[in-house]
Scaffold this motif. Sequence first.
Motif, mmCIF file in Angstrom:
data_model
loop_
_atom_site.group_PDB
_atom_site.id
_atom_site.type_symbol
_atom_site.label_atom_id
_atom_site.label_comp_id
_atom_site.label_asym_id
_atom_site.label_seq_id
_atom_site.Cartn_x
_atom_site.Cartn_y
_atom_site.Cartn_z
ATOM 1 N N THR A 108 33.362 -44.524 -6.450
ATOM 2 C CA THR A 108 34.387 -44.501 -5.407
ATOM 3 C C THR A 108 34.834 -43.073 -5.117
ATOM 4 N N GLU A 109 34.900 -42.239 -6.146
ATOM 5 C CA GLU A 109 35.268 -40.844 -5.949
ATOM 6 C C GLU A 109 34.144 -40.090 -5.231
ATOM 7 N N LEU B 179 33.169 -41.575 2.791
ATOM 8 C CA LEU B 179 32.705 -42.954 2.794
ATOM 9 C C LEU B 179 33.633 -43.794 1.929
ATOM 10 N N THR B 180 33.540 -45.110 2.079
ATOM 11 C CA THR B 180 34.311 -46.035 1.250
ATOM 12 C C THR B 180 33.364 -47.094 0.692
ATOM 13 N N PRO B 181 33.828 -47.886 -0.278
ATOM 14 C CA PRO B 181 32.986 -48.968 -0.787
ATOM 15 C C PRO B 181 32.551 -49.959 0.291
ATOM 16 N N GLN C 122 38.420 -51.680 -7.378
ATOM 17 C CA GLN C 122 38.941 -51.117 -6.134
ATOM 18 C C GLN C 122 38.587 -51.963 -4.911
ATOM 19 N N ILE C 123 37.427 -52.635 -4.935
ATOM 20 C CA ILE C 123 37.136 -53.479 -3.781
ATOM 21 C C ILE C 123 37.958 -54.762 -3.824
ATOM 22 N N TRP D 37 39.887 -51.990 -1.031
ATOM 23 C CA TRP D 37 38.889 -52.034 0.029
ATOM 24 C C TRP D 37 38.473 -53.484 0.245
ATOM 25 N N LYS D 38 39.377 -54.255 0.799
ATOM 26 C CA LYS D 38 39.148 -55.693 0.922
ATOM 27 C C LYS D 38 38.040 -56.033 1.909
ATOM 28 N N ASP D 39 37.674 -55.081 2.758
ATOM 29 C CA ASP D 39 36.579 -55.328 3.698
ATOM 30 C C ASP D 39 35.213 -55.048 3.065
ATOM 31 N N ALA D 40 35.216 -54.561 1.831
ATOM 32 C CA ALA D 40 33.952 -54.326 1.131
ATOM 33 C C ALA D 40 33.390 -55.656 0.634
#
Length: 238
Positions: free
Chosen positions: A40-41, A48-50, A75-76, A80-83
Amino acid sequence: MRITFIGTSHGIPQQGRKCSCTLVEAGGRMYLVDLGTMITEALAERSLTPASIGAVFLTHMHGDHVNGLPAFVDQIAWAWKDADPEIFLPEKEHAEWLEGWIAMTSGKEKAIRWRGVEDGAVFDDGVMKVTAYQNRHTARSFSFLLEAGGKRVLFTGDLKKPEKDFPALAADTSLDLIVGEAAHFSPTEYIPVCRRYRVKALCLNHCSPKRTAEIPVLAEALAPVPVTAVWDGMELTL
């Protein structure tokens, strides 16, 4: 197909080298092979995101290949709920432990698309096709062949020895690139394998420092096939 080496170390992190993780891009989609570091980092550093990741392929469950996975799924679950990646586990029963980790750290319930891995085709989203080949590094460890845009890249993951458990590809197979480990045996042991198959390039990943002196011997034996020892942040396009 574009390949970015996020982490290229062997077993433990080194200065300037994270543990195993590779980002693969094709047709506007992104995938990960192994998650040995805090991805994620690394994604954030690249804006970018997950949610960018369509699938994660784990070669085996040793920590230097999966230690970043708990943080990724945590984290997802809440940030990052859209991941919605598919996550391929060599041992799917470990998903239960990871679900417990999510509950402990975030208290959230999110349906993760866990997938098991067996020999054969495991993934095809119309852009990327992935085939798994079980090897002998552990009781449940795999190499992955990624195919997209007419290019074929083999990630060996960790092996016992190339002559013992290199994926049994058809004799007429052409590989645009092998991303091969070099921590558990001499890199020169790739010589007969690369001569047997039509290999256009070899990248040495997960390379132990004590093995680096043998790389020029390998490169000379395989010339004119290019041999490259990869490093964190290195990118290549096929």
